[in-house]
Write a protein that holds these residues in place. Structure first.
Motif, PDB file in Angstrom:
ATOM      1  N   TYR A   2       0.836  -1.189   0.000  1.00  0.00           N
ATOM      2  CA  TYR A   2       0.000   0.000   0.000  1.00  0.00           C
ATOM      3  C   TYR A   2       0.878   1.248   0.000  1.00  0.00           C
ATOM      4  CZ  TYR A   2       0.898  -0.105   5.068  1.00  0.00           C
ATOM      5  OH  TYR A   2       1.484  -0.111   6.304  1.00  0.00           O
ATOM      6  N   TYR A   3       0.261   2.402   0.045  1.00  0.00           N
ATOM      7  CA  TYR A   3       0.983   3.659  -0.127  1.00  0.00           C
ATOM      8  C   TYR A   3       0.807   4.583   1.085  1.00  0.00           C
ATOM      9  CZ  TYR A   3       1.743   2.358  -4.948  1.00  0.00           C
ATOM     10  OH  TYR A   3       2.152   1.703  -6.081  1.00  0.00           O
ATOM     11  N   ALA A   4       1.804   5.440   1.275  1.00  0.00           N
ATOM     12  CA  ALA A   4       1.725   6.472   2.310  1.00  0.00           C
ATOM     13  C   ALA A   4       1.891   7.840   1.672  1.00  0.00           C
ATOM     14  CB  ALA A   4       2.818   6.265   3.348  1.00  0.00           C
ATOM     15  N   ILE A   6       3.224  11.275   3.000  1.00  0.00           N
ATOM     16  CA  ILE A   6       3.900  11.913   4.134  1.00  0.00           C
ATOM     17  C   ILE A   6       3.797  13.423   3.933  1.00  0.00           C
ATOM     18  CG2 ILE A   6       6.070  12.128   5.407  1.00  0.00           C
ATOM     19  CD1 ILE A   6       6.940   9.457   3.969  1.00  0.00           C
ATOM     20  N   GLU A  39      -2.247   9.149  10.665  1.00  0.00           N
ATOM     21  CA  GLU A  39      -1.587   9.426  11.946  1.00  0.00           C
ATOM     22  C   GLU A  39      -0.972  10.813  11.876  1.00  0.00           C
ATOM     23  OE1 GLU A  39      -0.050   5.086  13.326  1.00  0.00           O
ATOM     24  OE2 GLU A  39       0.895   5.841  11.504  1.00  0.00           O
ATOM     25  N   VAL A  49       0.828  11.381   8.317  1.00  0.00           N
ATOM     26  CA  VAL A  49       1.017  10.299   7.353  1.00  0.00           C
ATOM     27  C   VAL A  49      -0.334   9.640   7.146  1.00  0.00           C
ATOM     28  CG1 VAL A  49       2.357   8.282   6.709  1.00  0.00           C
ATOM     29  CG2 VAL A  49       3.323   9.913   8.327  1.00  0.00           C
ATOM     30  N   TYR A  51      -2.483   6.680   4.845  1.00  0.00           N
ATOM     31  CA  TYR A  51      -2.201   5.411   4.167  1.00  0.00           C
ATOM     32  C   TYR A  51      -3.355   5.084   3.224  1.00  0.00           C
ATOM     33  CZ  TYR A  51       1.056   5.299   8.056  1.00  0.00           C
ATOM     34  OH  TYR A  51       2.033   5.640   8.959  1.00  0.00           O
ATOM     35  N   VAL A  84       5.036  17.330   0.423  1.00  0.00           N
ATOM     36  CA  VAL A  84       4.239  16.111   0.304  1.00  0.00           C
ATOM     37  C   VAL A  84       5.094  15.070  -0.403  1.00  0.00           C
ATOM     38  CG1 VAL A  84       2.171  15.074  -0.694  1.00  0.00           C
ATOM     39  CG2 VAL A  84       2.102  17.449   0.122  1.00  0.00           C
ATOM     40  N   ARG A  85       5.188  13.909   0.207  1.00  0.00           N
ATOM     41  CA  ARG A  85       5.914  12.796  -0.414  1.00  0.00           C
ATOM     42  C   ARG A  85       4.964  11.614  -0.565  1.00  0.00           C
ATOM     43  NH1 ARG A  85       9.602  15.055   3.399  1.00  0.00           N
ATOM     44  NH2 ARG A  85      11.696  15.461   2.574  1.00  0.00           N
ATOM     45  N   ILE A  86       4.900  11.061  -1.762  1.00  0.00           N
ATOM     46  CA  ILE A  86       4.084   9.877  -2.011  1.00  0.00           C
ATOM     47  C   ILE A  86       5.039   8.689  -2.019  1.00  0.00           C
ATOM     48  CG2 ILE A  86       2.357   8.838  -3.546  1.00  0.00           C
ATOM     49  CD1 ILE A  86       1.510  11.685  -3.255  1.00  0.00           C
ATOM     50  N   ALA A  87       4.774   7.705  -1.174  1.00  0.00           N
ATOM     51  CA  ALA A  87       5.732   6.619  -0.987  1.00  0.00           C
ATOM     52  C   ALA A  87       5.035   5.272  -0.989  1.00  0.00           C
ATOM     53  CB  ALA A  87       6.470   6.806   0.341  1.00  0.00           C
ATOM     54  N   LYS A  88       5.701   4.296  -1.565  1.00  0.00           N
ATOM     55  CA  LYS A  88       5.180   2.930  -1.601  1.00  0.00           C
ATOM     56  C   LYS A  88       5.761   2.140  -0.438  1.00  0.00           C
ATOM     57  CE  LYS A  88       4.603  -0.942  -4.696  1.00  0.00           C
ATOM     58  NZ  LYS A  88       5.075  -1.626  -5.892  1.00  0.00           N
ATOM     59  N   ILE A  89       4.892   1.614   0.412  1.00  0.00           N
ATOM     60  CA  ILE A  89       5.370   0.828   1.552  1.00  0.00           C
ATOM     61  C   ILE A  89       5.906  -0.495   1.020  1.00  0.00           C
ATOM     62  CG2 ILE A  89       4.779  -0.193   3.791  1.00  0.00           C
ATOM     63  CD1 ILE A  89       4.286   2.813   3.759  1.00  0.00           C
ATOM     64  N   GLU A  90       7.152  -0.790   1.318  1.00  0.00           N
ATOM     65  CA  GLU A  90       7.763  -2.010   0.793  1.00  0.00           C
ATOM     66  C   GLU A  90       7.889  -3.099   1.847  1.00  0.00           C
ATOM     67  OE1 GLU A  90      11.211  -1.322  -1.598  1.00  0.00           O
ATOM     68  OE2 GLU A  90       9.871  -0.384  -3.065  1.00  0.00           O
ATOM     69  N   ARG A  91       7.946  -2.685   3.120  1.00  0.00           N
ATOM     70  CA  ARG A  91       8.151  -3.647   4.188  1.00  0.00           C
ATOM     71  C   ARG A  91       7.714  -2.991   5.483  1.00  0.00           C
ATOM     72  NH1 ARG A  91      12.418  -5.506   6.976  1.00  0.00           N
ATOM     73  NH2 ARG A  91      13.765  -3.797   6.305  1.00  0.00           N
TER      74      ARG A  91
END
Lengths: 97, 97
Positions: A2-4, A6, A39, A49, A51, A84-91
């Motif tokens: 999924y994505y975050a 930030i 959160e 952040v 999700y 704003v940062r769009i990030a892919k949760i990898e772990r």
């Protein structure tokens, strides 16, 4: 996975309905398709952040009409700066839950 | 692009050197190869986001000896629970900088 999103920000000293709008936007975000959770904490810097299930959900939320109005007021009034940062949760891993 | 480690936590009520250790770990993180930056805020929840050039830098920091000791004390004493998410930054934009 999924994505975050930030969102880090420094506020101005102008309140002018900020808390109400922040609450309203959080409630509205929770109603969006693909929303997973959010959160937030703020001291000198604010960090929120959120999700999301996928990038489409993030795009839809970014262009939501009420959210667009809030973003405009954010730039004109409430925020000195933000990123704003769009990030892919990898772990992920956790303790104590 | 680069990576973020999103560390969210709920503290216990035991201080026992927490602030000193948090400062020490932040200073130590800044010395690591591949470290880019870190941002923190805490109210009910604490959020620390650190930024790294690659996954190897994150792995190295996770297994740093002093950091391992801090992690142990975190689990035994300072944190009720925490979650760590490793995320790849895919896009970013900013306002007001």
């Amino acid at each position: 996975m999924y994505y975050a999103v930030i969102f880090t920000s420094i506020r101005t000293e102008i309140d002018s309905g900020y808390s109400e709008m922040a609450q309203k936007m959080e409630a509205l975000a929770k109603l969006q398709k693909g929303f997973i959770g959010v959160e937030s904490a703020r001291n000198e810097i604010g960090i929120t952040v959120s999700y999301w299930e996928n990038l489409e959900a993030i795009r839809n939320w970014k262009s939501n009409m009420d959210h667009l109005l809030a973003q405009e007021k954010g730039k004109s009034t409430w925020y000195k700066n933000y990123k704003v940062r769009i990030a892919k949760i990898e772990r992920e891993y956790e303790f104590g839950f």
